[in-house]
Structures are given as C-alpha cells and as structure tokens.
Enzyme design. Structure first.
Site: not given
Ligand code: EPZ
Length: 424
Positions: A22-23, A122, A127-128, A130, A311, A403
């Site tokens: 997925k990633n 989330c 989870r910025p 920047d 993960d 997901r």
C-alpha cells in the site's frame, strides 16, 4: 457498519499470498503526475486507500484504467496525466487519506503550482507536513498556508537544492524526490528515509527517465530532467502485511508460507522474532513462519528503516501479550500509537503504559471480547488477538482494516481461521 467475528484458538496452517505494498502503490500512483505518458503499475493491491488516491488523481485530470479481478493476484493499473486540469487537492478528499499529500511535489514540479489541503492529524499523531513544505521552499517554491490549504507556486519551475531532513520522514523524502526529478539542476537529499517503499518509488522514477543515485541509502542525489516518460513497474510486496501475518502465525502456533514476502524488507522484525522464539525462513516462494520453541518476551524499540517498523509495533505488542515473561515496547516515531492497549486489556492483556513505552507482561491466554478498531495497524493487531484468544471476538469500525489489508478474512480463512465479516 461491518464487523468482523473471530472464533479463536485455531493454528494457522497453509499458504498466504502477500499483496502489493500500500505504502509504495500510493506514491507510485502520484508519480503519474510527473509525465504526460502512461505509467503502468502491476501488483496493485485492491484497498480503500488505493480507490481514494484514484479519485484524487482523477479530479486532477489523470485517466486511470484498472484491470484484474479478485481472482487474479494483484491488479494492473494504467495511469495517464496527459494534461493536468486542476492543481487543487480538496479537503473533502485529503481528509480521508493523509497520503494525499503525495500530489504536492509532483504538481509543483510539473505545473509550477499546487493548492493542497493540509491533511490534518490522525489517530496516531498530529503528523505535521512542515518538512515537506520546507523541502519545496528550498527548491524555490513560494508557499503560504491559507484557510487550511498549502498554496505553492514556482512560476519559473523548481531548482535543485540541498535538502537536509532533521528527522527521517518517509513521505517527506518521497515528495522532495519526486519534485527534484523535474527541477533545474541537482538536488541532494540528506537524512533521506530508507524504507523499501522509498527505493521502490525511486526505481520507478528511474524507469521513467529520472536520474537518481544513492537509492536505498540516506543520501539521494537527483539530477533534474526537462520531462519524464511513461514506464511499467511492478509494486513490491507489502512488508507490513507480511509482518502482520508472521505475528498471526506465531500467535496461533501455526505454520504458514507467505508467498512473495521478502525477508530483507522485515529483517529487523525477523531478528527480534528469532529472539522471541519465532522462526522465519526463506523458501523458494517467500517466507515460512513457525515457532521455534517457547514464545518469550523480548524488548522492542521502533525506528526508521532498517530498524523495527512502527507499523508492526501494535502487532508485536499483541504477540508479546501471550509470551512468557515481560516485554518493554518503545514507540519512537509517533506520539500516540498505543490505542490498541485498552482494547487488548479488554481481552485480558497485562500492559502498563509509561509515556512512549509499554510494559507487557505475558498471560497464558487472551479471552475473546467485543473490541473496536482505532487505526489501521491497531485494528490488525486486534485481529491477531482474536485469532489466538479463547472464545469469540467481534471487531467493530473495520473500515480501518479495509484501508490497508486486502482480502484479510479470505486469506486467514484459507489457513483455517474461523473468521467472518458481518455486514452491518
Ligand atoms: C509513512 O508515513 C507511512 N505512510 C506510515 O504508515 C508509517 O508509519 C510512517 O511512514 C513511518 O514509517 C505512508 O507511507 C502512506 P513520516 P509518513 O513522515 O511519511 C514527523 C500505515 O499504517 N514528521 O516518516 O507520514 C511525523 O510526525 C502508515 O501504513 C514531521 O514532524 O511518516 C512522525 O513523528 C501509518 N514533519 C515522524 O516525522 C513532517 O513534515 C515520521 O513520520 C513529516 C513528518
């Protein structure tokens, strides 16, 4: 809403095919924005997030053809951004999936402008983004944040720059790398993420005509080109799905071959599991998993690749719940990634959280109970708990699971699990 019901206590035995990552797939799809020719991806997993990314790219003007069926392992997707008709990624789409941020770099690189909704936080953290923004500014983009949107423009196009990431960021590295492929001049990315998905994206970009050195290392050198062309690319197997199943087999004291799994993608997890009494051996088709003795508690700290992946932290914690002895699990990547703990406690787990560490004391058995999914990987860990628990477990809010895990119940049922989806 759908639920999953599991009757635990049955060892998993047989074979499980591992789907495309997925990633990796989400970023490879975004890479189609970098060329007006066809990018053909194979081994595409059929997941909710993939559909969300397809919708997002579609409203940018990307035409997408998907073929394959549930029967065929992996699907082929052809993407073509002949012209990009819209450079805005709207909040209503971005809020559904944070990885939508992956269109930012390619849009600015190809169209010299982008308006991308800030993804927002989330469940697992704020989870910025920047570092994504800072990287593009280093490459000459002018960026303002207005009404929750990132407004980026580079009227003369992007220029190569040296980008030093203060912390390892997977998607930050990927956004900068994709942007650099069309920038004028050379870009050096220092402290780049080394996750296999980053390397997979880099290999695809090279197939599209990009010039990238240092793939797989923490220093990437990209020499920008005027344009990229189409290519065909096969997506790597999903190492997190594979790692999740490794732990499911260990939980149930089973014996399974994971078809397509690659040990080098989860080596750190395999090393930890070996110490815990779980054997993972290479076979001609993938990896064979079974216990090598008593399941023992071991300490784990999550780190960027090649360290133990964040993960797989929830899944490892679940495994340690039924190990002999204690295990200290420390999460260093995200600030709120222990939401599976109260749900596991409902099943009889003995876990005490101290800040970013959790002390797990093994118990002989978990007991089935109604539990709730809170985020993608935590919900995977609760499936594992249900597979090993005595009695029945029902898992709600399983849209989180959909997901990131393709045909999960089907794959587990094929190895003897009593698991079914209850349409709600
Ligand atoms: C990717 O997220 C993965 N998602 C995540 O997988 C994974 O957990 C994570 O990498 C770490 O491996 C995708 O690839 C779609 P980061 P990403 O940027 O890139 C901070 C799953 O379950 N940070 O590497 O968003 C950040 O807050 C998901 O499949 C900044 O401060 O993660 C975090 O603490 C969950 N500023 C740390 O860096 C930034 O601009 C690492 O995050 C970017 C990140």
């Amino acid at each position: 809403m759908d639920k999953i019901r599991i009757k635990g206590g049955r060892p998993l035995r047989g074979k499980i095919p591992i789907s495309g990552a997925k990633n990796a797939a989400l970023k490879l799809m975004a890479a189609s924005l970098l060329t007006d020719e066809v990018l053909a991806l194979s081994n595409v997993p059929q997941l909710a997030d993939i559909a969300t990314m397809a919708n997002l790219l579609g409203q940018h003007g990307v035409s997408i053809g998907l073929n394959g069926s549930n029967a065929t392992p992996g699907h082929t997707m052809e993407l073509r951004a002949a012209t990009i008709t819209n450079v805005t990624a709207p909040y209503e789409l971005v809020r559904k999936m944070r990885a939508s941020i992956m269109v930012l770099g390619p849009l600015v690189a190809r169209c010299h402008a982008a308006k991308v909704s800030l993804p927002g936080g989330c469940a697992i953290g704020t989870r910025p983004v920047d570092l994504h923004i800072a990287a593009l500014e280093r490459m000459g983009a002018e960026i303002t944040l207005d009404d929750g949107y990132i407004n980026a423009s580079a009227p003369k196009g992007l220029r190569g720059a040296e980008i030093v990431f203060p912390i390892v960021t997977v998607t930050g590295t990927e956004n900068a790398m994709m942007a650099a492929t069309l920038a004028k001049g050379e870009t050096l990315i220092v402290n780049a993420a080394r996750e296999p998905e980053v390397a997979d994206l880099a290999h695809c970009l090279v197939a599209m005509g990009a010039e990238i050195d240092g793939i797989g290392t923490d220093r990437l050198r990209i020499v920008g080109k005027d344009r990229l062309h189409g290519a065909s690319h096969t997506i790597i197997p999903d190492r997190i799905e594979a790692g999740t199943f490794v732990m499911a087999v260990a939980m149930t004291d089973g014996d399974v071959e994971l078809i397509g799994a690659r040990q080098e993608h989860i080596q750190s997890a395999c090393d930890v599991l070996a110490r815990a009494g779980v054997a993972v051996e290479k076979t001609g088709q993938g990896l064979r998993v079974c216990r090598s003795g008593v399941l023992r508690g071991v300490d784990v700290t999550t780190e960027p690749f090649p360290g133990f992946p964040t993960d797989l932290q929830a899944q490892m914690m679940t495994l340690m719940c039924v190990a002999e002895g204690a295990s200290m699990i420390t999460e260093t990547i995200f600030e709120n990634r222990f939401m599976h703990v109260p749900e596991l406690a409902r099943m009889g787990a003995d876990i005490t959280v101290h800040g970013s560490s959790a002390m797990v004391r093994g118990v002989p058995k978990l007991k089935g109970a109604p539990v709730m999914a809170t985020d993608l990987r935590a919900s995977g860990s609760l499936v594992l708990a249900g597979l090993a628990a005595e009695g029945e477990t029902t898992l709600s809010r399983i849209y989180h699971l959909d997901r990131g895990y393709e045909r999960l119940e089907e794959k587990l049922r094929a190895c003897g699990a009593e698991i079914e989806r209850i349409r709600g």
